[in-house]
Write a protein that holds these residues in place. Structure first.
Motif, mmCIF file in Angstrom:
data_model
loop_
_atom_site.group_PDB
_atom_site.id
_atom_site.type_symbol
_atom_site.label_atom_id
_atom_site.label_comp_id
_atom_site.label_asym_id
_atom_site.label_seq_id
_atom_site.Cartn_x
_atom_site.Cartn_y
_atom_site.Cartn_z
ATOM 1 N N TYR A 94 48.872 -35.272 8.440
ATOM 2 C CA TYR A 94 47.514 -35.094 8.521
ATOM 3 C C TYR A 94 47.647 -33.888 8.929
ATOM 4 C CZ TYR A 94 42.214 -33.959 9.759
ATOM 5 O OH TYR A 94 41.455 -33.389 9.811
ATOM 6 N N ARG A 136 48.076 -39.448 8.874
ATOM 7 C CA ARG A 136 47.397 -40.433 7.849
ATOM 8 C C ARG A 136 47.093 -41.036 8.496
ATOM 9 N NH1 ARG A 136 43.901 -36.871 5.036
ATOM 10 N NH2 ARG A 136 44.873 -35.339 4.264
ATOM 11 N N PRO A 137 45.985 -41.871 8.720
ATOM 12 C CA PRO A 137 44.615 -40.912 9.117
ATOM 13 C C PRO A 137 44.688 -40.174 9.766
ATOM 14 C CG PRO A 137 44.062 -43.782 9.810
ATOM 15 C CD PRO A 137 46.096 -43.255 8.867
ATOM 16 N N LYS A 138 44.089 -39.610 10.224
ATOM 17 C CA LYS A 138 43.817 -38.664 11.088
ATOM 18 C C LYS A 138 43.532 -39.707 12.518
ATOM 19 C CE LYS A 138 41.229 -35.356 14.008
ATOM 20 N NZ LYS A 138 42.421 -34.702 14.738
#
Lengths: 113, 115
Positions: free
Chosen positions: A29, A93-95
């Protein structure tokens, strides 16, 4: 999983250029870059969020290739003050909540007169 | 403006002793982190907190406990110190606002030796 930095160490003469790479096996991310001088705290340099993004800070710049899960830090016309250990910190990812980072093992940069 | 303050700066312990490292920040940051730094290993996350009253495990949590009773303070405890916990410990904090990532601000570190 810890990102891999290369090279592990580099010695430069003043005015020379250097590139430090940070490579992750996971989708990223964001990538943070920090510099730490011996016996001191790490100091923030820059954050890259988007694939293809490039940023600059004085004569230090960085790029982020999201597809390759890599970031590079470019030090141009190095100065004695650039000496230190450079760390990349990656957020996958995901954040994640909390903005927690996984740091690479560091690249030791020495600039000689 | 002090930023992130760690106490103590140095400490020597004997195996089996306990101690608490204190981190205080005056930037009203929501997020706080504890790292340990060993030669050639970079910074490894021990525990972190996303707000007052919350804590979560990082990469290397075993042997450590943490508490965040006040927003500005984040405590790291070693209940029974072991030589493998000899390290430099860094605390960091960051702002949580918005979608953009925020930089982490580090304290000056605590150098801990376990004999």
């Amino acid at each position: 999983q810890q990102p891999v930095q290369s090279p592990q160490a580099v010695i430069l003469r003043e005015g020379e250029d250097a590139v430090i790479n940070c490579s992750s096996s996971k989708a990223l991310y964001s990538v943070h870059w920090y510099r730490q001088k011996h016996g001191e705290a790490p100091v923030f340099l820059m954050i890259l969020l988007k694939g293809g993004e490039q940023k600059g800070h004085d004569k230090i710049s960085a790029s982020f290739n999201e597809k390759k899960q890599q970031s590079s830090l470019y030090l141009t016309a190095s100065q004695l003050s650039y000496s230190g250990t450079y760390f990349c910190g990656t957020e996958g990812r995901p954040k994640n909540q909390g903005g927690k980072l996984i740091f690479g093992q560091g690249t030791e940069l020495s600039v000689k007169p | 403006n002090a930023g992130v303050t760690q106490t103590p700066k140095f400490r020597v312990l004997k195996t089996g002793q306990s101690m608490t490292l204190l981190c205080a920040q005056d930037m009203n940051h929501e997020y706080m982190y504890w790292y340990r730094q060993d030669p050639g290993m970079g910074l490894r996350l021990i525990h972190y907190s996303v707000g007052e009253g919350t804590t979560a495990k990082g990469e290397v949590p075993d042997g450590y406990n943490v508490s965040r009773l006040k927003k500005q303070n984040f405590l790291l405890g070693l209940e029974s110190a072991a030589p493998s916990q000899t390290s430099v410990y860094f605390c960091a904090s960051s702002y949580s606002g918005g979608r953009s990532n925020q930089p982490q601000h580090f304290g000056d570190g605590t150098r801990l030796s376990i004999l």
